[in-house]
Design a protein around this motif. Structure first.
Motif, PDB file in Angstrom:
ATOM      1  N   ASN A  98       0.935  -1.224   0.204  1.00 29.53           N
ATOM      2  CA  ASN A  98      -0.119   0.014   0.083  1.00 29.53           C
ATOM      3  C   ASN A  98       0.910   1.327   0.079  1.00 29.53           C
ATOM      4  O   ASN A  98       1.902   1.201   0.666  1.00 29.53           O
ATOM      5  CB  ASN A  98      -1.062   0.159   1.263  1.00 29.53           C
ATOM      6  N   PHE A  99       0.574   2.084  -0.924  1.00 33.76           N
ATOM      7  CA  PHE A  99       1.367   3.384  -0.863  1.00 33.76           C
ATOM      8  C   PHE A  99       0.392   4.559  -0.372  1.00 33.76           C
ATOM      9  O   PHE A  99      -0.521   4.456  -0.602  1.00 33.76           O
ATOM     10  CB  PHE A  99       1.542   3.800  -2.577  1.00 33.76           C
ATOM     11  N   SER A 100       1.177   5.643  -0.076  1.00 37.93           N
ATOM     12  CA  SER A 100       0.705   6.778   0.533  1.00 37.93           C
ATOM     13  C   SER A 100      -0.437   7.591  -0.367  1.00 37.93           C
ATOM     14  O   SER A 100      -1.339   8.290   0.192  1.00 37.93           O
ATOM     15  CB  SER A 100       1.722   7.685   1.065  1.00 37.93           C
ATOM     16  N   ASN A 101      -0.187   7.189  -1.849  1.00 39.90           N
ATOM     17  CA  ASN A 101      -1.219   7.776  -2.610  1.00 39.90           C
ATOM     18  C   ASN A 101      -2.374   7.139  -2.866  1.00 39.90           C
ATOM     19  O   ASN A 101      -3.472   7.404  -3.696  1.00 39.90           O
ATOM     20  CB  ASN A 101      -0.525   8.265  -4.131  1.00 39.90           C
ATOM     21  N   GLY A 102      -2.650   6.359  -1.927  1.00 31.75           N
ATOM     22  CA  GLY A 102      -3.596   5.304  -2.162  1.00 31.75           C
ATOM     23  C   GLY A 102      -3.570   3.990  -3.165  1.00 31.75           C
ATOM     24  O   GLY A 102      -4.584   2.977  -3.022  1.00 31.75           O
ATOM     25  N   SER A 103      -2.642   4.120  -3.770  1.00 34.03           N
ATOM     26  CA  SER A 103      -2.468   2.850  -4.850  1.00 34.03           C
ATOM     27  C   SER A 103      -1.933   1.620  -3.886  1.00 34.03           C
ATOM     28  O   SER A 103      -1.338   1.617  -2.853  1.00 34.03           O
ATOM     29  CB  SER A 103      -1.280   3.218  -5.740  1.00 34.03           C
TER      30      SER A 103
END
Length: 146
Positions: free
Chosen positions: A99-104
């Protein structure tokens, strides 16, 4: 890779299949196993429902890892791994979900357990992932399932 090979075998395609051909193959496979063809035949209906679910799952998975899809989404992927931080990760059955901080959320397929353990034990798991995972294993964009 085992799952990828099972899906390819189910739809009778190889790794060079185009998205257009994959869509045609999927539609034909669904015509053959669509549950509506088996109304009144409970046993056939049940088998058709199972087969159609498998065909749908295989199609969506193969579309998500198809080279054309990867190429089309490459700018977004490169932006994500370059600028977003890892907020969470989970490893299950040779699949690493990041999970990435941009929601991806990306799923990396066929990641050996030893590589995952090295990532977890690294001084910076994000730096380790950038160097050894992000561009080394097949991946696909998924949705957060937590």
């Amino acid at each position: 890779m085992k799952k990828i090979n099972e899906y390819r075998k189910l739809l009778e395609v190889d790794k060079t299949v185009t998205l257009k051909d994959l869509k045609t193959i999927y539609r034909n496979a669904m015509k053959d196993c669509h549950p509506d063809k088996f109304q009144g035949n409970e046993e056939g209906l049940h088998e058709a429902e199972l087969k159609s679910k498998m065909v749908i799952e295989a199609y969506h998975f193969l579309v998500s890892i198809n080279p054309e899809t990867i190429k089309n989404n490459l700018p977004e992927y490169n932006e994500t791994i370059a600028t977003s931080t890892i907020t969470d990760y989970k490893y299950t059955d040779s699949r690493l979900h990041v999970n990435f901080s941009n929601g991806s959320v990306y799923e990396y397929i066929s990641v050996p357990r030893a590589i995952y353990v090295k990532m977890v034990n690294a001084e910076s798991p994000a730096r380790y992932a950038k160097r050894h995972i992000f561009n080394a294993y097949p991946y696909r964009k998924t949705i957060n399932q937590d």
